[in-house]
Design a protein around this motif. Structure first.
Motif, PDB file in Angstrom:
ATOM      1  N   HIS A  70       1.062  -1.186  -0.063  1.00 61.12           N
ATOM      2  CA  HIS A  70      -0.109   0.029  -0.191  1.00 61.12           C
ATOM      3  C   HIS A  70       0.767   1.130  -0.177  1.00 61.12           C
ATOM      4  N   ASP A  71       1.643   1.662  -1.143  1.00 63.60           N
ATOM      5  CA  ASP A  71       2.453   2.613  -1.312  1.00 63.60           C
ATOM      6  C   ASP A  71       2.544   2.923  -2.730  1.00 63.60           C
ATOM      7  N   LEU A  72       3.395   3.880  -2.983  1.00 62.98           N
ATOM      8  CA  LEU A  72       3.567   4.138  -4.333  1.00 62.98           C
ATOM      9  C   LEU A  72       4.397   3.307  -5.356  1.00 62.98           C
ATOM     10  N   SER A  73       4.839   2.428  -4.442  1.00 66.21           N
ATOM     11  CA  SER A  73       5.678   1.143  -5.415  1.00 66.21           C
ATOM     12  C   SER A  73       4.703   0.223  -5.610  1.00 66.21           C
ATOM     13  N   ALA A  74       3.717   0.024  -4.843  1.00 63.41           N
ATOM     14  CA  ALA A  74       2.538  -0.800  -4.976  1.00 63.41           C
ATOM     15  C   ALA A  74       1.888  -0.334  -6.059  1.00 63.41           C
ATOM     16  N   ALA A  75       1.417   0.981  -6.300  1.00 68.16           N
ATOM     17  CA  ALA A  75       1.083   1.574  -7.524  1.00 68.16           C
ATOM     18  C   ALA A  75       1.610   1.404  -8.847  1.00 68.16           C
ATOM     19  N   VAL A  76       2.951   1.592  -8.832  1.00 71.17           N
ATOM     20  CA  VAL A  76       3.769   1.082 -10.121  1.00 71.17           C
ATOM     21  C   VAL A  76       3.503  -0.182 -10.394  1.00 71.17           C
ATOM     22  N   THR A  77       3.828  -1.035  -9.374  1.00 68.38           N
ATOM     23  CA  THR A  77       3.636  -2.533  -9.753  1.00 68.38           C
ATOM     24  C   THR A  77       1.976  -2.824 -10.312  1.00 68.38           C
ATOM     25  N   MET A  78       1.304  -2.286  -9.792  1.00 63.48           N
ATOM     26  CA  MET A  78       0.130  -2.500 -10.239  1.00 63.48           C
ATOM     27  C   MET A  78      -0.303  -1.971 -11.584  1.00 63.48           C
ATOM     28  N   SER A  79       0.184  -0.835 -11.957  1.00 67.45           N
ATOM     29  CA  SER A  79       0.254  -0.357 -13.243  1.00 67.45           C
ATOM     30  C   SER A  79       0.807  -1.168 -14.150  1.00 67.45           C
ATOM     31  N   GLN A  80       1.941  -2.068 -13.943  1.00 65.66           N
ATOM     32  CA  GLN A  80       2.648  -2.834 -14.674  1.00 65.66           C
ATOM     33  C   GLN A  80       2.125  -4.132 -14.993  1.00 65.66           C
ATOM     34  N   ILE A  81       1.378  -4.562 -13.764  1.00 60.98           N
ATOM     35  CA  ILE A  81       0.612  -5.968 -14.186  1.00 60.98           C
ATOM     36  C   ILE A  81      -0.809  -5.572 -14.866  1.00 60.98           C
ATOM     37  N   ARG A  82      -1.302  -4.424 -14.706  1.00 61.30           N
ATOM     38  CA  ARG A  82      -2.593  -4.189 -15.238  1.00 61.30           C
ATOM     39  C   ARG A  82      -2.256  -3.920 -16.906  1.00 61.30           C
TER      40      ARG A  82
END
Length: 666
Positions: free
Chosen positions: A484-496
């Motif tokens: 739950h941080d900006l790193s997770a947001a970046v990873t989420m965008s890559q997976i999505r």
């Protein structure tokens, strides 16, 4: 001012004369008459030592004032020690200048025979001398009134200064009438203290509030000593001093100490503000609400402004309502935010408004209210709304200043909260960019919602997506990456984005696509792990809608039919993304009846700390069933607004509603 006096002229006077010099009031001259009265003193001694045996104010404020302003002053019946007994003097002070140095000329006249008739052989006995010596500070330089009563407290002669303090005439305050000027809440304690002093035949010392000519109340200190003849009290004499400023400062110190103690070991902003509110109420106000605000920067406030108090304490009789409040442009809260200044209102008795809103509840009987903006790091970080009700002393400028000082204790916590808001604002902007609006598909309704955590910078892991394939079928995805941080947001965008590419690459069962996504994730993002649902909605020639879906460790899709039946599509559930590498993943198929609603959601919608997940799933199923016929936007908003959530996790939902009639019939 007396100028360049020849001090030798005072040698023959039968009244005591002292001359001081400088701001520290050091003795420059003392005549023989004064030495006979109180003893011999050396030149250069400070006045504090010279007058050690005389009853004066410990701070020598009167001496400083006469020297500063040049206005002479007189003190009547000032007790002083003389050969082991107590006598009285009338003292006058004037400013004097000698040889370029300013000082004071002090004249003292013995008036003991006027103050105590028959001295030293009259009614004043050894007991009274002891009382006078012990409490020689009774007649103080800052006294506002002098009083005399009979043994039972009935005023027997006009009290000097009483009318100026209270507005009561002699006819109004004689006898027991003076008690009408005492605050109703203080009358019983004052009478009890009086009775104790009478029983002990000892000094009277008490503090209470008296009503001023303007109708408000001020604290006074009352000192008194009994005059005793033949072992019996014949009367009381005493003084009254206005100590409102002193009392307020003492109370303020106590409150600030209380705030410091209450917040000393607290790290959470909500806990700190709650502790502050519990000090403000009941010590300063009857009700209080504290709002933590978003950082507006240079952007105008969106109107109407909607916010929810972090903490609130409402007056007795009002109902605490933890709900959002709506403020328009003219509201005190919005004005305080815009001007960055407190908004203070007082309502005279008989002119109170029908109700002041505090935490969404109308409070009646308000005599004053204040809205105080709290500035942290150059921005309005919070707003405090406090009200006083009924007979309580109305909130004033001093109270506003004190509440501000109390809120200084929350400054580090508010500063941390604002830093979090900046981080959250950046993350929310990224999240908004990564979560596009659903496509427009003829015959289908699609709605999506995203709600960030309200308590920490915990965004970035949850996502939803929807897009059309070249063959016209609709792809729906929802997922939650760990973290739950900006790193997770970046990873989420890559997976999505990887899932988008894989879903468009070929027409295959969703389970196969998730298998390929899992391989890519383990190779390209070895630390990544999360849950996901991938679904493809197809429309057949007969109008039937079929859903092909695969679940990777995610809560199952929920299907709600038009008649209010609701069930989870939980035929198969495979491991989370990031586990199992190239292992096969299952695909299931479900038919969506006409008018039905399909809901994909993340676990933040159903999880509550300490509760089994099944309870949350059943709660969601029951709530969704009751909304089967509601418009789709209402369906989503109601689920987000009414269901209890973890408050520490994001929530993402995407819902699709199919037409009421099959295509062939339409």
């Amino acid at each position: 001012m007396v100028l360049d006096v020849d001090l030798n002229a005072f040698d023959a006077l039968r009244v005591g004369v002292l001359v001081t010099g400088g701001s520290d009031h050091r003795l420059r001259y003392v005549n023989r008459a004064y030495q006979e009265m109180v003893g011999v003193h050396q030149r250069g001694e400070p006045i504090r030592d010279v007058l050690d045996g005389v009853c004066v104010d410990d701070r020598f404020e009167l001496f400083d004032r006469v020297l500063d302003t040049g206005e002479p002053a007189t003190v009547e019946a000032l007790p002083f020690e003389h050969q082991g007994s107590v006598r009285f003097a009338s003292v006058g002070l004037s400013r004097i200048a000698r040889e370029g140095e300013e000082g004071l000329l002090i004249l003292a006249v013995d008036v003991t025979d006027r103050v105590v008739p028959g001295w030293p052989h009259g009614p004043v006995g050894r007991d009274q001398q002891r009382f006078l010596q012990r409490y020689r500070s009774l007649v103080r330089l800052q006294t506002q009134a002098v009083w005399v009563t009979d043994p039972m407290g009935q005023v027997s002669e006009p009290s000097a200064g009483w009318q100026r303090l209270t507005g009561q005439s002699w006819e109004e305050h004689r006898g027991a009438g003076w008690q009408n000027a005492v605050h109703p809440d203080d009358r019983a304690p004052a009478f009890e203290t009086w009775c104790e002093a009478v029983e002990r035949q000892d000094v009277l010392h008490q503090v209470y509030r008296i009503r001023t000519p303007g109708g408000d109340y001020r604290h006074v200190r009352v000192l008194g000593i009994p005059i005793i003849e033949d072992g019996e009290i014949v009367e009381w004499v005493g003084t009254i001093a206005d100590i409102e400023l002193e009392w307020r400062e003492r109370q303020h110190r106590l409150l600030l100490d209380r705030v410091a103690a209450a917040t000393a070991n607290l790290a959470d902003l909500d806990e700190v503000l709650r502790a502050l509110a519990q000090v403000i109420v009941p010590h300063l106000a009857d009700g209080c609400a504290i709002y933590v605000l978003p950082e507006f920067e240079d952007q105008p406030i969106s109107l109407p402004f909607v916010t929810t108090p972090v903490v609130s304490v409402v007056p007795a009789g009002a109902v605490p309502l933890a709900r959002q409040e709506v403020f328009d442009a003219d509201s005190d809260l919005v004005v305080a935010i815009r001007t960055r200044k407190p908004v203070h209102q007082s309502f005279p008795q008989g002119h109170t408004p029908p109700g002041v809103v505090l935490n969404g509840e109308s409070v009646v009987g308000v005599n004053s209210c204040v809205v105080i903006p709290v500035i942290v790091d150059g921005a309005v970080a919070a707003v405090v709304h406090a009200v006083a009700v009924g007979d309580r002393e109305p909130l004033g400028a001093v109270d506003v200043e004190l509440i501000g000082r109390m809120l200084d204790h929350a400054h580090p916590h508010l500063s941390n909260a604002m830093r979090f808001q900046r981080t959250q604002r950046v993350a929310l902007a990224l999240q908004k960019y990564l979560l596009p609006e659903p496509p427009k598909v003829p015959g289908l309704e699609i709605a999506a919602r995203y709600s960030a955590s309200a308590t920490a910078a915990q965004i970035g892991g949850d996502w939803y997506d929807s897009f059309l394939l070249p063959d016209g079928s609709l792809v729906l995805t929802i997922g939650d990456m760990a973290g739950h941080d900006l790193s997770a947001a970046v990873t989420m965008s890559q997976i999505r984005n990887a899932l988008r590419c894989l879903a468009i690459d070929r027409r295959e069962p969703p389970g196969h696509t998730l298998r390929r996504l899992n391989v890519a994730a383990e190779v390209l993002y070895p630390e990544a792990m999360g849950t996901c649902v991938l679904a493809r909605l197809e429309e057949h020639d007969d109008g039937e809608r079929r859903l092909h879906y695969s679940v990777a460790g995610h809560p199952p899709p929920l299907l709600v039919t038009r008649d209010g039946a609701a069930r989870y599509l939980d035929d198969t559930v495979d491991p989370v993304v990031g586990v199992g590498y190239d292992m096969p993943r299952a695909t299931s198929v479900a038919t969506l009846p006409p008018g039905s609603t399909l809901l994909l959601y993340t676990d933040g919608l159903v999880e509550v700390p300490g509760e089994h997940l099944d309870a949350g799933l059943e709660r969601l199923r029951h709530a969704a069933a009751g909304l089967a016929l509601a418009p789709l936007d209402t369906f989503c908003d109601t689920l987000l607004g009414r269901l209890p959530t973890a408050q520490k996790d994001d929530v993402a939902v995407i819902a699709v509603r199919v037409p009421n009639l099959p295509k062939a019939i339409r």
